[in-house]
Design a protein around this motif. Structure first.
Motif, mmCIF file in Angstrom:
data_model
loop_
_atom_site.group_PDB
_atom_site.id
_atom_site.type_symbol
_atom_site.label_atom_id
_atom_site.label_comp_id
_atom_site.label_asym_id
_atom_site.label_seq_id
_atom_site.Cartn_x
_atom_site.Cartn_y
_atom_site.Cartn_z
ATOM 1 N N ALA A 1 63.310 60.077 69.098
ATOM 2 C CA ALA A 1 63.181 60.448 70.506
ATOM 3 C C ALA A 1 61.774 60.165 71.025
ATOM 4 O O ALA A 1 61.576 59.986 72.227
ATOM 5 C CB ALA A 1 63.529 61.926 70.698
ATOM 6 N N THR A 2 60.803 60.086 70.125
ATOM 7 C CA THR A 2 59.429 59.781 70.525
ATOM 8 C C THR A 2 59.105 58.295 70.445
ATOM 9 O O THR A 2 57.973 57.895 70.656
ATOM 10 C CB THR A 2 58.415 60.580 69.665
ATOM 11 O OG1 THR A 2 58.606 60.225 68.294
ATOM 12 C CG2 THR A 2 58.582 62.077 69.860
ATOM 13 N N LYS B 1 77.415 60.481 68.680
ATOM 14 C CA LYS B 1 77.564 60.909 70.077
ATOM 15 C C LYS B 1 76.281 61.502 70.662
ATOM 16 O O LYS B 1 76.126 61.546 71.877
ATOM 17 C CB LYS B 1 78.738 61.863 70.239
ATOM 18 C CG LYS B 1 78.595 63.169 69.526
ATOM 19 C CD LYS B 1 79.838 64.009 69.687
ATOM 20 C CE LYS B 1 79.664 65.290 68.889
ATOM 21 N NZ LYS B 1 80.867 66.020 68.765
ATOM 22 N N ASN B 2 75.335 61.906 69.804
ATOM 23 C CA ASN B 2 74.060 62.430 70.294
ATOM 24 C C ASN B 2 72.926 61.412 70.166
ATOM 25 O O ASN B 2 71.758 61.775 70.164
ATOM 26 C CB ASN B 2 73.700 63.722 69.548
ATOM 27 C CG ASN B 2 74.652 64.841 69.920
ATOM 28 O OD1 ASN B 2 75.015 64.998 71.083
ATOM 29 N ND2 ASN B 2 75.093 65.596 68.930
ATOM 30 N N GLN C 1 65.700 59.869 77.778
ATOM 31 C CA GLN C 1 64.737 60.581 76.940
ATOM 32 C C GLN C 1 65.397 61.722 76.166
ATOM 33 O O GLN C 1 66.459 62.207 76.522
ATOM 34 C CB GLN C 1 63.614 61.144 77.820
ATOM 35 C CG GLN C 1 62.850 60.092 78.592
ATOM 36 C CD GLN C 1 62.139 59.112 77.691
ATOM 37 O OE1 GLN C 1 61.438 59.511 76.763
ATOM 38 N NE2 GLN C 1 62.311 57.819 77.932
ATOM 39 N N GLY C 2 64.727 62.158 75.096
ATOM 40 C CA GLY C 2 65.139 63.346 74.370
ATOM 41 C C GLY C 2 66.137 63.124 73.253
ATOM 42 O O GLY C 2 66.578 64.076 72.613
#
Length: 157
Positions: free
Chosen positions: A134-135, A75-76, A44-45
């Motif tokens: 992310a949602t 990377k994120n 998540q996130g």
């Protein structure tokens, strides 16, 4: 014969109107160790990038190499690389075209053993790339060449 032809035309028409899911759908794929991995296991996130690839697909080979070359920009992002291929050929694919990508901390390689990706996500060509927020909302869909370049513009915002 006319009825059969009508059914085929209707089916093709419905397929043409099919759209990729705008929300991350439910799924179950398998890690290379055989353990099940579902949409509930997604970290998540972060944005989530799902890539359907085939080890023998030249477009997939080029796009995966480009992803590896531009890894710093991703990377994120949680990256899930999904294939219908047998487990033995997958490490060879990464060693040949994107050495080390499959061992990055945010990259998970999955097998679609039950052949559910295509009817669930409705891709049109290999490689198929789906970037979800992310949602869980679809931000970008691409099939075929050019997906990584398009994704770079979205993930770098």
């Amino acid at each position: 014969m006319k009825i059969f032809l009508s059914i085929i035309i209707l089916f093709i028409g419905l397929q043409a109107k099919a759209q990729q899911p705008t929300l991350l759908p439910q799924f179950t794929f398998y890690k290379l160790d055989g353990k099940a991995f579902s949409n509930k296991d997604i970290k998540q996130g972060k944005k989530n990038l799902l890539i359907l690839f085939d080890c023998t697909c030249e477009h997939c080979q080029r796009e995966t190499a480009l992803l590896n070359k531009n890894y710093a920009s991703f990377k994120n992002v949680n990256i899930y690389m999904i294939t219908l291929d047998e487990a033995y050929i997958i490490p060879q694919f990464f060693n040949s075209y994107a050495k080390g990508l499959n061992t990055k901390p945010n990259v998970t390689v999955l097998q679609d053993r039950n052949h559910t990706f295509i009817p669930t996500f409705l891709p049109t060509k290999y490689p198929a790339m789906f970037l979800y927020s992310a949602t869980g909302k679809l931000q970008l869909y691409n099939s075929g060449d050019g997906g990584i370049k398009k994704l770079l513009t979205v993930v770098n915002k």
